[in-house]
Design an enzyme around this catalytic site. Structure first.
Site, PDB file in Angstrom:
ATOM      1  N   GLU A  99      10.910  29.645 -24.483  1.00 62.61           N
ATOM      2  CA  GLU A  99      12.082  28.862 -24.866  1.00 62.61           C
ATOM      3  C   GLU A  99      12.659  28.136 -23.650  1.00 62.61           C
ATOM      4  O   GLU A  99      12.605  28.636 -22.537  1.00 62.61           O
ATOM      5  CB  GLU A  99      13.145  29.765 -25.497  1.00 62.61           C
ATOM      6  CG  GLU A  99      12.673  30.322 -26.840  1.00 62.61           C
ATOM      7  CD  GLU A  99      13.748  31.047 -27.637  1.00 62.61           C
ATOM      8  OE1 GLU A  99      13.835  30.801 -28.847  1.00 62.61           O
ATOM      9  OE2 GLU A  99      14.490  31.868 -27.056  1.00 62.61           O
TER      10      GLU A  99
ATOM     11  N   CYS B 219      17.579  24.605 -18.603  1.00 63.27           N
ATOM     12  CA  CYS B 219      17.360  26.007 -18.250  1.00 63.27           C
ATOM     13  C   CYS B 219      15.896  26.328 -18.571  1.00 63.27           C
ATOM     14  O   CYS B 219      15.499  26.300 -19.741  1.00 63.27           O
ATOM     15  CB  CYS B 219      18.312  26.880 -19.076  1.00 63.27           C
ATOM     16  SG  CYS B 219      18.084  28.649 -18.826  1.00 63.27           S
TER      17      CYS B 219
ATOM     18  N   CYS C 289       9.016  39.136 -19.750  1.00 62.25           N
ATOM     19  CA  CYS C 289       9.571  39.545 -18.460  1.00 62.25           C
ATOM     20  C   CYS C 289       9.311  41.038 -18.279  1.00 62.25           C
ATOM     21  O   CYS C 289       9.370  41.808 -19.235  1.00 62.25           O
ATOM     22  CB  CYS C 289      11.073  39.280 -18.424  1.00 62.25           C
ATOM     23  SG  CYS C 289      11.852  39.707 -16.847  1.00 62.25           S
TER      24      CYS C 289
ATOM     25  N   CYS D 257      15.706  44.791 -18.060  1.00 67.01           N
ATOM     26  CA  CYS D 257      17.174  44.907 -18.147  1.00 67.01           C
ATOM     27  C   CYS D 257      17.564  45.238 -19.595  1.00 67.01           C
ATOM     28  O   CYS D 257      17.075  44.624 -20.545  1.00 67.01           O
ATOM     29  CB  CYS D 257      17.845  43.603 -17.714  1.00 67.01           C
ATOM     30  SG  CYS D 257      17.499  43.170 -16.006  1.00 67.01           S
TER      31      CYS D 257
ATOM     32  N   CYS E 106      19.069  42.482 -22.128  1.00 65.59           N
ATOM     33  CA  CYS E 106      18.422  41.164 -22.184  1.00 65.59           C
ATOM     34  C   CYS E 106      17.260  41.137 -23.177  1.00 65.59           C
ATOM     35  O   CYS E 106      16.370  41.988 -23.136  1.00 65.59           O
ATOM     36  CB  CYS E 106      17.920  40.781 -20.796  1.00 65.59           C
ATOM     37  SG  CYS E 106      17.176  39.135 -20.742  1.00 65.59           S
TER      38      CYS E 106
ATOM     39  N   CYS F 156      22.865  33.170 -22.398  1.00 66.54           N
ATOM     40  CA  CYS F 156      22.235  34.045 -21.402  1.00 66.54           C
ATOM     41  C   CYS F 156      21.716  35.321 -22.047  1.00 66.54           C
ATOM     42  O   CYS F 156      22.442  36.006 -22.760  1.00 66.54           O
ATOM     43  CB  CYS F 156      23.230  34.448 -20.332  1.00 66.54           C
ATOM     44  SG  CYS F 156      23.892  33.075 -19.422  1.00 66.54           S
TER      45      CYS F 156
HETATM   46  N1  SAH Z   1      15.429  37.258 -14.353  1.00 68.65           N
HETATM   47  C1  SAH Z   1      16.458  36.446 -13.773  1.00 68.65           C
HETATM   48  C2  SAH Z   1      16.668  35.206 -14.579  1.00 68.65           C
HETATM   49  C3  SAH Z   1      17.311  35.416 -15.919  1.00 68.65           C
HETATM   50  S1  SAH Z   1      18.756  34.500 -15.829  1.00 68.65           S
HETATM   51  C4  SAH Z   1      17.716  37.266 -13.602  1.00 68.65           C
HETATM   52  O1  SAH Z   1      17.720  38.406 -14.024  1.00 68.65           O
HETATM   53  O2  SAH Z   1      18.668  36.807 -12.986  1.00 68.65           O
HETATM   54  C5  SAH Z   1      19.655  35.039 -17.093  1.00 68.65           C
HETATM   55  C6  SAH Z   1      20.989  35.578 -16.676  1.00 68.65           C
HETATM   56  O3  SAH Z   1      21.560  36.060 -17.873  1.00 68.65           O
HETATM   57  C7  SAH Z   1      20.874  36.764 -15.735  1.00 68.65           C
HETATM   58  O4  SAH Z   1      22.008  36.843 -14.904  1.00 68.65           O
HETATM   59  C8  SAH Z   1      20.886  37.903 -16.706  1.00 68.65           C
HETATM   60  O5  SAH Z   1      21.243  39.119 -16.106  1.00 68.65           O
HETATM   61  C9  SAH Z   1      21.905  37.409 -17.702  1.00 68.65           C
HETATM   62  N2  SAH Z   1      21.824  38.068 -18.996  1.00 68.65           N
HETATM   63  C10 SAH Z   1      20.771  38.659 -19.569  1.00 68.65           C
HETATM   64  N3  SAH Z   1      21.098  39.159 -20.753  1.00 68.65           N
HETATM   65  C11 SAH Z   1      22.392  38.863 -20.943  1.00 68.65           C
HETATM   66  C12 SAH Z   1      23.303  39.095 -22.001  1.00 68.65           C
HETATM   67  N4  SAH Z   1      22.926  39.749 -23.096  1.00 68.65           N
HETATM   68  N5  SAH Z   1      24.553  38.631 -21.862  1.00 68.65           N
HETATM   69  C13 SAH Z   1      24.927  37.951 -20.766  1.00 68.65           C
HETATM   70  N6  SAH Z   1      24.117  37.693 -19.733  1.00 68.65           N
HETATM   71  C14 SAH Z   1      22.867  38.156 -19.826  1.00 68.65           C
END
Ligand code: SAH
Length: 352
Positions: free
Chosen positions: A95, A108, A115, A119, A122, A341
């Site tokens: 996406e 983006c 991945c 986390c 996510c 995000c």
């Molecule tokens: N792998 C990288 C890039 C992903 S960026 C990273 O972890 O930074 C996406 C951003 O959205 C990251 O800061 C991630 O932690 C955040 N993110 C992921 N899931 C989310 C959620 N459910 N709500 C808000 N932010 C989230």
């Protein structure tokens, strides 16, 4: 499958393309001409390159492809954010999101299919990592959006790129760096490195490696918690690179590049959003001048977390500001189409 990918013209930086064409007995200027067709005029087919010799195009066409993903689905949110489901050459889907700001369009991009970081809040990581994207595949995400903007006729351009889609960019280091050089090169779209943000969950050795490259991009670090117990429960990567390693790496990065880091902090009700957490956070990043980006955690199927309510997010921000930090609440874009995000996911090609 790997063979098809190594034979993609979109993947080749200008020096490599020059070498390739020289090996085919072509004069040096041909490489630049071809490169501009791919990365500046955003050709989708060799046949469009009418000022290149037909014999050369035929030869290239027999061995090389261009990265042109198929738009499987396009969804537009009420705020104008557009989410694209793109199918890659091998059938995998990713996406990409287009956001409209007052200063222009920002794309983006995803950097991996899935991945590996795990986390817990996510969606992108729920099915694990399938493979890395190539430099050309990442670039092609931006090109897909730019071509669409051109087709709309208003002459608008993608001015910003954020590496915040599916995948951990620093877990695909070499390809991401090659992509950044292609994206910011004068013979390509020539997007300023200062208009690029790269987000990482905190891979310490790669942060040091990136610092040594001395790029002017903005590094965002997904912090999300100010102590190891809370952070490890949210992000398994914290067991490998706990805060006592991550924060010094961030300080080294700032010293080496002269660029301030931005910390992302997804606010989870009752987990990391209390006044005590705000105080711990302030102590942790004290003196860095870093920017703290607060965002109520977005809902994701299968996630154990609930977002902090808006009033609490504002209180948390105010407390951080009172403690001398530069904290803002991030606008949530595209959440009605699951483009916000952490809501991007790899979808099976057949599903769409
Ligand atoms: N792998 C990288 C890039 C992903 S960026 C990273 O972890 O930074 C996406 C951003 O959205 C990251 O800061 C991630 O932690 C955040 N993110 C992921 N899931 C989310 C959620 N459910 N709500 C808000 N932010 C989230």
């Amino acid at each position: 499958m790997p063979q098809a990918r190594t034979h993609c013209l979109t993947d080749l930086p200008l020096p490599q393309l020059t070498e390739l064409l020289q090996g085919m007995g072509q004069p040096a200027f041909r490489a630049k001409q071809l490169y501009r067709w791919v990365h500046q005029k955003l050709a989708t087919d060799l046949a469009q390159m009418t000022d290149l010799p037909r014999s050369l195009l035929e030869r290239l066409g027999a061995e090389y492809t261009l990265a042109v993903p198929a738009v499987v689905r396009r969804q537009q949110a009420k705020d104008g954010t557009v989410k694209y489901l793109l199918r890659l050459g091998d059938g995998n889907c990713i996406e990409t999101v287009r956001m409209h700001y007052h200063y222009g369009y920002s794309v983006c991009v995803s950097t991996q299919v899935g991945c590996a970081m795990g986390c817990r809040f996510c969606a992108s990581t729920q099915a694990g990592r399938v493979r890395d994207l190539t430099p050309g595949e990442i670039a092609a995400e931006v090109y897909t959006v730019q071509r669409e903007l051109w087709a709309q006729g208003a002459g608008e351009r993608v001015s910003h790129v954020v590496l915040m889609g599916i995948g951990e960019p620093l877990h695909n280091y070499a390809n991401v760096l090659a992509f950044l050089r292609i994206l910011t090169g004068a013979e390509g779209l020539n997007i300023g490195m200062r208009n690029v943000s790269l987000s990482t969950c905190g891979l310490v050795p790669q942060i040091d490696r990136l610092a040594a490259e001395g790029l002017q991009l903005t590094l965002s670090v997904s912090l999300h918690a100010p102590d190891n117990a809370t952070r490890s429960a949210m992000m398994p990567v914290n067991d490998a690179y706990p805060l006592e390693q991550l924060i010094p790496a961030c300080r080294r990065y700032q010293d080496a590049t002269g660029r301030r880091i931005s910390f992302e902090y997804a606010m989870v009700r009752g987990v990391n959003d209390t006044p005590a957490m705000a105080e711990k956070l302030a102590r942790l990043v004290k003196g860095m001048g870093a920017h703290i980006n607060l965002i109520p955690v977005n809902p994701v199927d299968g996630s154990p977390y609930t977002a902090s309510d808006a009033a609490n997010v504002r209180r948390f921000a105010a407390r951080l500001q009172a403690l001398g930090l530069n904290a803002t609440v991030r606008r949530r874009l595209g959440d009605d189409i699951s483009a916000a995000c952490g809501q991007l996911r790899r979808e099976a090609a057949g599903q769409a």
